[in-house]
Every structure is written in structure tokens, then in C-alpha cells.
Motif scaffolding. Structure first.
Motif, PDB file in Angstrom:
ATOM      1  N   LYS A   1     -10.675  -6.408 -27.219  1.00 32.21           N
ATOM      2  CA  LYS A   1     -11.715  -7.201 -26.236  1.00 32.21           C
ATOM      3  C   LYS A   1     -12.816  -7.489 -27.336  1.00 32.21           C
ATOM      4  O   LYS A   1     -13.374  -8.767 -27.199  1.00 32.21           O
TER       5      LYS A   1
ATOM      6  N   GLY B   1      -5.399  -7.174 -20.064  1.00 36.80           N
ATOM      7  CA  GLY B   1      -5.387  -6.097 -18.725  1.00 36.80           C
ATOM      8  C   GLY B   1      -4.546  -4.970 -18.630  1.00 36.80           C
ATOM      9  O   GLY B   1      -3.306  -5.048 -19.586  1.00 36.80           O
TER      10      GLY B   1
ATOM     11  N   VAL C   1      -7.124  -1.749 -25.824  1.00 41.60           N
ATOM     12  CA  VAL C   1      -7.622  -2.881 -24.894  1.00 41.60           C
ATOM     13  C   VAL C   1      -9.157  -2.959 -25.131  1.00 41.60           C
ATOM     14  O   VAL C   1      -9.669  -4.283 -25.469  1.00 41.60           O
ATOM     15  N   ASP C   2      -9.809  -1.981 -25.491  1.00 40.79           N
ATOM     16  CA  ASP C   2     -11.378  -2.015 -25.687  1.00 40.79           C
ATOM     17  C   ASP C   2     -11.683  -2.774 -27.205  1.00 40.79           C
ATOM     18  O   ASP C   2     -12.273  -3.467 -27.283  1.00 40.79           O
TER      19      ASP C   2
ATOM     20  N   ASN D   1      -9.738  -3.636 -16.992  1.00 35.20           N
ATOM     21  CA  ASN D   1      -9.847  -4.838 -17.687  1.00 35.20           C
ATOM     22  C   ASN D   1      -9.571  -5.831 -17.052  1.00 35.20           C
ATOM     23  O   ASN D   1      -8.797  -6.942 -17.456  1.00 35.20           O
TER      24      ASN D   1
ATOM     25  N   SER E   1     -11.009  -9.687 -16.416  1.00 36.05           N
ATOM     26  CA  SER E   1     -10.706 -10.899 -17.579  1.00 36.05           C
ATOM     27  C   SER E   1     -10.000 -11.440 -17.533  1.00 36.05           C
ATOM     28  O   SER E   1      -8.705 -11.476 -16.602  1.00 36.05           O
ATOM     29  N   ASP E   2      -9.918 -12.636 -18.316  1.00 35.09           N
ATOM     30  CA  ASP E   2      -8.905 -13.725 -18.108  1.00 35.09           C
ATOM     31  C   ASP E   2      -7.984 -13.279 -19.394  1.00 35.09           C
ATOM     32  O   ASP E   2      -7.704 -14.047 -20.635  1.00 35.09           O
ATOM     33  N   TYR E   3      -6.987 -12.075 -18.902  1.00 33.48           N
ATOM     34  CA  TYR E   3      -6.280 -11.496 -20.156  1.00 33.48           C
ATOM     35  C   TYR E   3      -4.984 -12.353 -20.137  1.00 33.48           C
ATOM     36  O   TYR E   3      -4.468 -13.025 -19.339  1.00 33.48           O
TER      37      TYR E   3
ATOM     38  N   GLU F   1      -8.306 -10.786 -24.885  1.00 28.62           N
ATOM     39  CA  GLU F   1      -8.392 -10.120 -23.716  1.00 28.62           C
ATOM     40  C   GLU F   1      -7.124  -9.426 -23.260  1.00 28.62           C
ATOM     41  O   GLU F   1      -6.030 -10.204 -23.090  1.00 28.62           O
TER      42      GLU F   1
END
Lengths: 225, 246, 77, 355
Positions: D273, D280, D269-270, D246, D249-251, D278
Motif C-alpha cells: 500500500k 485486499g 499488504v501494508d 484493506n 481500497s481499489d485492490y 492496493e
């Protein structure tokens, strides 16, 4: 065509054949038919993924779980609960015994010979043909001999448990059924049932099987599931 | 009868670091002569210990490993199990074999590993500066037993050959010395027998060689030989302690 | 056929073990220091040597060797 | 051959055989004894060697001996056993021998417990034994990856003439997953005749090979250590392995986590999301060399506010993460090491509490 067990039933098989998962699900299934069910964790050889990990889930369903004392539950010690011989001597309803894997895991059964004396015992070998050492009929028969030798008891039937866990397909189930049928013919042992994961049931034509299907709900899960 | 005498091929030209009169040199030569006579130099691997013989690999002309303190029998096991065709020997002193490496030698002997151990027993830690060894004699003064070995405090000297002979696994265990020519002749015969058993794949073999350490004993080379004869040999009796046949 | 005994002065550490075992009392320690700093052994009475090789056997430093010398006289004999 | 269902410990044993290693020395210890049990049967079938040593100390020198004469060899153990082997690992590193070690880590210190842990991170990556040496350390997150890492470990150990250690926590060893054994992981011929004490006749030479660790000349010992250092630097250039997750993404938060723990983090993380949060993740597959550049770049992303090292240890990896982040972002820690594994929910709470 349904599974109907009573008395003393021992579940054996090679390492990782799925004995514990099968034993737990059998306990749940038989409890649902209204029987008194007790299950004992006799796995003294493998420290991970044992019946003890789902104790609460089973107790909630009204199943009596016999385990070593709480403080030794995570110990790397071969502790046999004294309750086990008691439950064998005075069985009522269904008494399920989940033995450890291979002949090594079945050895403990021999130490309970005094309790087993004069009792009628059913002992089922769980077979997953996608596991090493049980990929062939000869492999399964060799393990049967080893377990019988170590436990000083006779295996009386087979439970098919063909699976690759999450990657199991209907094809695997059909192939696995064919395999245990062949094993049953070759060994002369009856096929009690085959296990099928609950999420696969609607993809399977159970009419292709001439034995009952045990619907398997995975209870020994991994921490990220 | 006159005869010739020259350096065996399995011994290198290097001058040894051993002190004058130290019998390590004699034992090295006997091992080299046996390897020459058996014609196995090209498939021999020696294992040097931690102790005075730590640099033994410089003095031979075949492959060598240098072990950690006491672990030579485990290394020899490793080699012999994966390359049974190689001729493997460990060369160990009394601190190395009878103290820190006691576990390794006992289990290798008990498994019946088919290698040969040359065990040099001079009743003292030579390399580290003359400290007490498991084989130090009662009342013998060393740098860590300045008042003499007190057996009430640290026990009696270990008789390794007898201790290993108590194992039920067949083996060849013998005790020899090299303080006089007649002993040297017998010691060589024993070493050759040990390597022959190995060549035949017969059994584990160990030759304990009662040896001298003039410098740490504080004696002249000749006095050291006399002391060996008078003090060590009555306790460490010479001869075969065990043969594979009995 | 005759034999020649030689002492490698540079290898000898002067321990004297060979002197003690020589039945003919052939050997003695030298007064001269060798490159290692030892006083090496030498054949003080070489004519008494019968090439029994006990000194060679006893020497921890392989400093003494005996070689065969093929000369004309022995060939004729 | 199709997929088979295997326990991590069994798969590790089988992978070694498939990699051409037919020599296995070991001492039993929970939770990895199944490797020895599996191989005690399998080595018989394939004509290989299994020897149960008298202790882990002895085993480490059996490995030394076997590797020193040029044969492929490996062992498996668990934390207290690896501590005992650390003496031998130092010698094996000093003698530059290719040996593969598998550590199925359990809880510590001392006897600790038999449940999963990642408490041997520092021991594996920074030393454990004496002297300036490093192991190439890999950490699988699945049984399949354990197989691939074991099969890769042998050629890597030979390439560098250096021990390789695979760190799997107890769960990796004990859980079952379907696996298959790739046959493309073949290794190239080695230059072992140049260094192995395999008998002069074997290599048709009259020059002895000496395998040793004693170097009394300070210049020579320094040179050896410089050679080792150059080897470790080369590993840093060529062997860094990691998996980003991930990362496009804009984590707001960057997780660094490996092994079993990273699988829980992946679920977290999932799930985060899905709720619009977000995160990473960088999962190091090699612990040494550590994926410094990947962590540094991921931490430097404009959206990233904080980096968190999530481990089954009390923050042993944190200093490597800090070293990589170079002060660009604060570095936090979350974890436990008694044997329990944090749930995805607990990880989510820990992550959310950071921002």
C-alpha cells in the motif's frame, strides 16, 4: 553501575521468562566491552525460539556460538553438543550457557556435573512477573527450588525481565523492578540487572533503579516483523 | 431347596440375537443380577464392544455406550475419570480385547482404572464369521486358519488373564466359565466381587469368561460345552489369577 | 406354598442346555415350531420337577421362570 | 485480571479452564506438548483432570467416554496425532458428542518436521476419518484469538453437539503474546440429560440413554446423516467468521490467507500500500464453514483482477477459494510447507508477479 561478567554464567528461568533473549543480549553486551564471549544453546526441551535461530547475527559480532551439529538443528531430539563440556572445562573470557525452561530444561545441567566440578559458576534466574507461575514471589521461589533440584546447582542471582513484549509500558518496567527487588530481599539473591527493551529506554528514568539496566534488542523476531 | 427364578430388573425384555446355546445370554443375565443385587442400576453405564455383543445395549435397562473395536477400556477410562461415582463396565470379546484392543486394556489395567471388564473368550471371532482369534487353540480350524492354527506361524493363544496379572498394579483378575450350573454360580460370585471392588474404589477388575460358540465351532450346543471342557479349560485354567491383596 | 415353573415358548431357542442339566429329566424338545422358528423345550414330566432352578440358571435366554404360588392349602398348613 | 504474557500453547490450556472445561486427556507430541505440561500443573491447582493416555487413539476414546456422560472435555495434539485420533473423531461425530480438539499443525506428510505448517487443512475441513461428517474448524492468527476461539469452542460444540477443531500452526502454539481472558464467554445450560449416558439417577429418569454409532437400519442411518447434514448447513448459515483487510481500497489482487500466514500477508499488504499497490485480504477465521460469500463478493469487485490463496501448504485451501470465486476471477496459489515461512518481501513479489 554496569554489568561485568566472566567465567561460567548459566541463564535459567521458567518457560518463556525470556532466558534466551536475555542470554543473547548479555552475550552481545559483554562482547561490546571487548571480552571473549561464547554462548551455548542447551535448550533441549523447546523446539522453537532458540539461540540457534540467531547464530549468524551473533557470529557476525564475534561471538562463538556452540550448537548441536547443523543437520540436527531442527530436529525434535535432545542432542547435547560434545563441545559444551569442553567449553566448560576450559573456560576463557565469558562462557554463557542458555538452559531450557523450568526444571525440565535445567535437568540437562545435572548431566554436566563432572565438567562443572571445581569451577566457579554463576547461575541467574530470569524472572518475568507477567508470566504464569511467576506472578507471585512464592511462585518464583518455587521455580528456583525446582531448578536448583533438577540442575544440582545453586542459583546465585536474579535478572528482572518484566515485559508484555510490544505492549510493555514504563509502568510495567517500574512494577517489575519493584517485584524483583522484593524477590531479591526475600531470597537473599542479588539482582544482577533488569532488562528493558531498547525502544522503551527514553521513556524510563533509570535513576529509579539501584541495579544496572540491560538494554534489550529483540533478536528472536516473528516472520511478519 | 425349591426357589423362585425370574428375569433381573437390569435385563430388558428384548429377545437376544445370539445363536441357540451361545452363553453370552447367561453372562448378560449374571451381570444384570449382580447390578440388581448391588442396587446400582441407576448409576451404571455399560460399554458394548465390536463383536457379537455389539448390540448388548439393547438387552439391559441402564445407560450404555457402544465402543469402536477394542476401545471400550479407553471409553471406560474417560467416564470413570470424570464421573468416579458411576459404575462402569466394558463387555468385550476376544478379538476386541485381546487383539485390536490389546493396548487399551493393558494400559487401563496398568493405570488401575476403577472399572470392571467382562471378557468373553470363545476362541474365535464370532461376529465377522468365525475367523481366527488371538485365543484360538492350536490346530483349531477357523475360516482364516482352515488347516488349523499353526503356532509356528501365528504363535500360541494369548492367556489374557495371566498376561494382565503380570502387571505390578493391584487388580482383580479371574477366569471363569458358564458351561455348567456349578460354574455359573462361581462366575456370578466373581462378577459380584469385581463390581464390589469397583464400588469400593479399590482396583481394576476383569472377569474372563470362557464361553462357547456352537455355530462357528460347528458343534451342537451340548458338544460345544463338552469341547470347552475338554479342550479350552485345560489351557485356560479357571480361578482367580490375581487379587488386589496379592 | 407351591411353585410354578413356566417356559416362555417365544423366547426359547431350543438349544437343549436345560434338558442336559435337569436332574429329574423333566424337559424335552417340542415337535412344534415357535414364532422364532425353533423347537422350544417343554415340561414332558412336570410332576417330577422339584424346582431346583438349574434349568433357569443354564438357560441363555431367560426363557424359564419359577414363581411362588400362594394358595389356600399352604396357608392352612 | 490484567494482561499476562503467554505462549500460545499455554494460553490454549488456560482458556479451556476459563471456559469451564476441567477435563483434559492428551498424548505428548511436538510442537504442542507445552499444553500438557502447563495443564499438568494447572489442573492440580483448579481441581481438574489431566490424564496422559497411552496413545492418541486411546485419548480420542477417553474423550468419547467423558463427553458421552455429559462432561466438558478437550484435547490438544499435532498432525500425526490427529491422524491417529481421526478414528475416534469419526465416532465422536457420529455419536454427536461435543468435544474440542486443538491441532497445532506441524509439517507432513508422515513425520514431516516440527516447524509450522498448514498442511492439515483438508484433513480438518473435509474429513480425515471415515463417513459423512464435518468438524466446525476455527483458525486463530494470534495468541489472543486462540484464547477466544478455545473459549467459544465449548459452547459451539454443545450448541451443535458436534466436535469443534481449532487449527493453529506450530508458530501460534510456540510464540508469546500478551493475552487477557474475557469473562463474557459464558455458555448456556445444555440439554445433555436428553442424550448423555450420565447414569439414570443423575437425571432422575428410568429410561436409559444409549450413545452409539451403529445403525443397521438403512433408513435410520440415512436419517442420522440427514440430521448431520442439516447441522452442517446451519453452521454455514450461523457460524461463518472472517476478517476483511484493506477491502475498501481499489485492490487489484485479493489475498485469501489464514493463521500465521495471514499475519505475514498483512505486513505485505501494508508495505505494498505504501508503494501505491492496493491489495485486499479476506482472512477466514472459520475454515469450515468457509466464508464463501465474503470471498465471492470481494473477488467480484470491479478493480480485482486476480485472487490468490497464500498458505503454508501446497494449495489445500485453493479449491475452497475457487468454489467461492465461482470463476469470476482466476485463482492462483503461493506458499511453502517445509517449515519456513515466506517473508513479507516474498509475498509481495508473489503478489506483484500476478499483474
Amino acid at each position: 553501575m554496569d554489568i561485568d561478567l566472566e567465567g561460567i554464567v548459566i541463564i535459567v528461568g521458567n518457560y518463556g521468562s525470556g532466558k534466551t533473549e536475555v542470554a543473547i543480549n548479555l552475550a552481545v553486551h559483554q562482547r561490546q566491552t571487548g571480552k571473549d564471549v561464547r554462548i551455548a544453546d542447551l535448550d533441549l526441551v523447546n523446539p522453537y525460539f532458540r539461540t540457534r535461530e540467531v547464530k549468524d547475527a551473533l557470529t557476525e559480532r564475534g561471538i562463538d556460538v556452540v550448537l548441536p551439529p547443523e543437520k540436527y538443528l531442527q530436529a525434535d531430539l535432545p542432542i547435547l553438543s560434545p563441545l559444551v563440556s569442553g567449553m566448560i572445562r576450559r573456560p576463557s573470557g565469558l562462557t554463557l550457557i542458555d538452559a531450557g525452561g523450568d526444571d525440565a530444561g535445567a535437568t540437562v545441567l545435572a548431566s554436566l556435573a563432572d565438567s562443572f566440578k571445581d569451577k566457579t559458576i554463576q547461575m541467574f534466574q530470569v524472572v518475568n512477573p507477567f508470566r504464569p507461575f511467576t506472578e507471585t514471589i512464592e511462585g518464583c521461589l518455587k521455580i528456583r527450588d525446582e531448578i536448583e533440584g533438577a540442575s544440582k546447582l545453586r542459583i546465585t542471582g536474579i535478572i528482572g525481565n518484566a515485559n508484555l513484549i510490544d505492549e510493555t509500558t514504563a509502568g510495567h518496567i517500574y512494577d517489575g523492578y519493584g517485584f524483583v527487588r522484593k524477590l531479591s530481599n526475600k531470597s537473599g539473591l542479588p539482582l544482577l540487572c533488569i532488562a528493558v527493551a531498547v525502544n522503551l529506554l527514553d521513556k524510563i528514568d533509570t535513576k529509579r533503579f539501584s541495579c544496572p539496566v540491560l538494554c534489550l534488542e529483540r533478536m528472536l523476531t516473528l516472520p511478519w516483523m | 431347596m425349591p426357589k423362585t427364578f425370574k428375569k433381573p430388573e437390569a435385563l430388558s425384555d428384548q429377545k437376544t440375537h445370539y445363536c441357540p446355546g451361545c452363553t453370552h445370554g447367561v453372562i448378560h443375565r449374571l451381570v444384570a443380577e449382580v447390578i440388581d443385587e448391588l442396587g446400582v442400576r441407576g448409576r451404571t453405564v455399560g460399554i458394548a464392544p465390536v463383536g457379537c455383543a455389539v448390540l448388548a445395549y439393547n438387552y439391559f435397562t441402564f445407560d450404555f455406550l457402544e465402543a469402536a473395536h477394542g476401545r471400550a477400556p479407553a471409553m471406560a477410562t474417560g467416564i470413570k475419570r470424570v464421573r468416579p461415582d458411576l459404575i462402569v463396565f466394558t463387555y468385550q470379546g476376544d478379538g476386541d480385547l485381546a487383539s485390536i484392543g490389546m493396548g487399551e486394556i493393558i494400559h487401563a489395567a496398568n493405570r488401575g482404572e476403577k472399572f470392571t471388564t467382562i471378557f468373553v473368550n470363545n476362541a474365535v471371532y464370532g461376529m465377522t464369521g468365525g475367523q481366527m482369534a488371538p485365543t484360538t487353540m492350536p490346530h483349531q480350524r477357523t475360516t482364516t486358519s482352515p488347516f488349523g492354527r499353526d503356532v509356528a506361524d501365528v504363535g500360541m493363544p494369548v492367556k489374557m488373564a495371566e498376561l494382565l496379572s503380570a502387571l505390578q498394579t493391584p487388580g482383580y483378575i479371574t477366569r471363569q466359565t458358564v458351561i455348567k450350573p456349578k460354574h455359573i454360580v462361581r462366575a456370578k460370585k466373581a462378577i459380584k466381587q469385581a463390581f464390589t471392588y469397583q464400588l469400593e474404589g479399590k482396583c481394576f477388575s476383569l472377569v474372563e469368561v470362557v464361553s462357547t460358540c456352537p455355530v462357528n465351532w460347528g458343534m451342537t450346543p451340548l458338544d460345544a460345552i463338552k469341547w470347552t471342557e475338554e479342550t479350552l479349560l485345560p489351557y485356560y485354567q479357571l480361578g482367580d489369577v490375581k487379587t488386589p491383596e496379592n | 406354598m407351591s411353585y410354578h415353573m413356566s417356559i416362555d415358548v417365544e423366547r426359547c431357542k431350543g438349544c437343549g442346555l436345560c434338558i442336559a442339566v435337569c436332574p429329574q429329566h423333566v424337559l424335552e424338545l417340542s415337535e412344534e415350531v415357535n414364532p422364532l422358528g425353533y423347537f422350544p423345550v417343554f415340561q414332558a414330566r412336570p410332576d417330577d420337577c422339584n424346582h431346583c432352578a438349574l434349568c433357569c440358571m443354564m438357560c441363555p435366554d431367560v426363557a424359564i421362570t419359577i414363581t411362588e404360588v400362594v394358595d389356600d392349602t399352604s396357608a392352612q398348613a | 485480571m490484567g494482561k499476562v504474557l503467554m505462549k500460545g500453547n499455554e494460553a490454549i490450556g488456560e482458556a479451556a479452564i476459563r471456559a469451564g472445561c476441567l477435563n483434559y486427556f492428551a498424548y505428548p507430541i511436538t510442537p504442542q506438548s507445552e499444553v500438557a505440561e502447563y495443564l499438568s500443573k494447572r489442573m492440580k491447582e483448579v481441581g481438574g483432570l489431566f490424564l496422559q493416555g497411552e496413545s492418541e487413539v486411546a485419548v480420542s476414546y477417553m474423550l468419547f467416554g467423558a463427553a458421552a456422560c455429559g462432561e466438558r472435555v478437550f484435547t490438544t495434539s499435532s498432525s500425526p496425532g490427529i491422524s491417529l485420533m481421526s478414528e475416534g473423531i469419526s465416532y465422536i461425530s457420529g455419536a454427536q458428542l461435543p468435544v474440542v480438539f486443538v491441532n497445532i499443525v506441524r509439517g507432513g506428510p508422515g513425520l514431516g518436521g516440527i516447524l509450522p505448517s498448514q498442511g492439515d487443512y483438508l484433513q480438518a475441513t473435509k474429513g480425515g476419518g471415515h463417513g459423512d461428517y464435518k468438524l466446525l474448524v476455527m483458525a486463530p492468527a494470534s495468541v489472543q484469538e486462540a484464547v477466544e476461539m478455545v473459549m467459544t469452542a465449548f459452547p459451539l460444540a454443545e450448541k451443535y453437539r458436534n466436535p469443534v477443531m481449532i487449527i493453529g500452526d506450530g508458530l501460534i502454539g510456540q510464540m508469546m503474546e500478551p493475552v487477557e481472558f474475557p469473562d463474557h464467554l459464558k455458555s448456556e445450560p445444555t440439554n445433555k440429560d436428553e442424550w448423555a449416558a450420565n447414569g439414570m439417577d443423575t437425571r432422575k429418569s428410568d429410561t436409559p440413554n444409549i450413545v452409539k454409532t451403529l445403525h443397521l437400519d438403512p433408513k435410520i442411518l440415512n436419517e442420522l446423516n440427514l440430521t448431520l447434514k442439516a447441522k452442517y448447513e446451519r453452521m454455514k448459515q450461523e457460524e461463518v467468521r472472517y476478517e476483511p483487510y484493506n477491502i475498501d481500497s481499489d485492490y487489484q489482487v485479493l489475498i485469501v490467507s489464514y493463521g500465521t500466514m495471514s499475519r505475514v500477508c498483512r505486513t505485505a499488504v501494508d508495505d505494498l500500500k505504501e508503494s501505491g499497490f492496493e491489495v485486499g485480504m479476506i482472512r477466514p477465521k472459520t475454515l469450515f464453514p468457509f466464508p464463501e460469500k465474503a470471498v465471492r463478493e470481494a473477488a467480484g469487485k470491479a478493480s480485482c483482477k486476480v485472487v490468490i490463496s497464500i498458505e503454508l501448504s501446497m494449495g489445500q485451501m485453493v479449491e475452497d477459494v475457487e468454489r467461492s470465486v465461482l470463476g469470476q476471477r482466476p485463482v492462483e496459489w503461493y506458499g511453502m510447507c517445509g517449515g519456513d515461512i515466506p517473508t513479507p518481501e516474498e509475498v509481495m513479489d508473489a503478489v506483484k508477479s500476478l499483474v
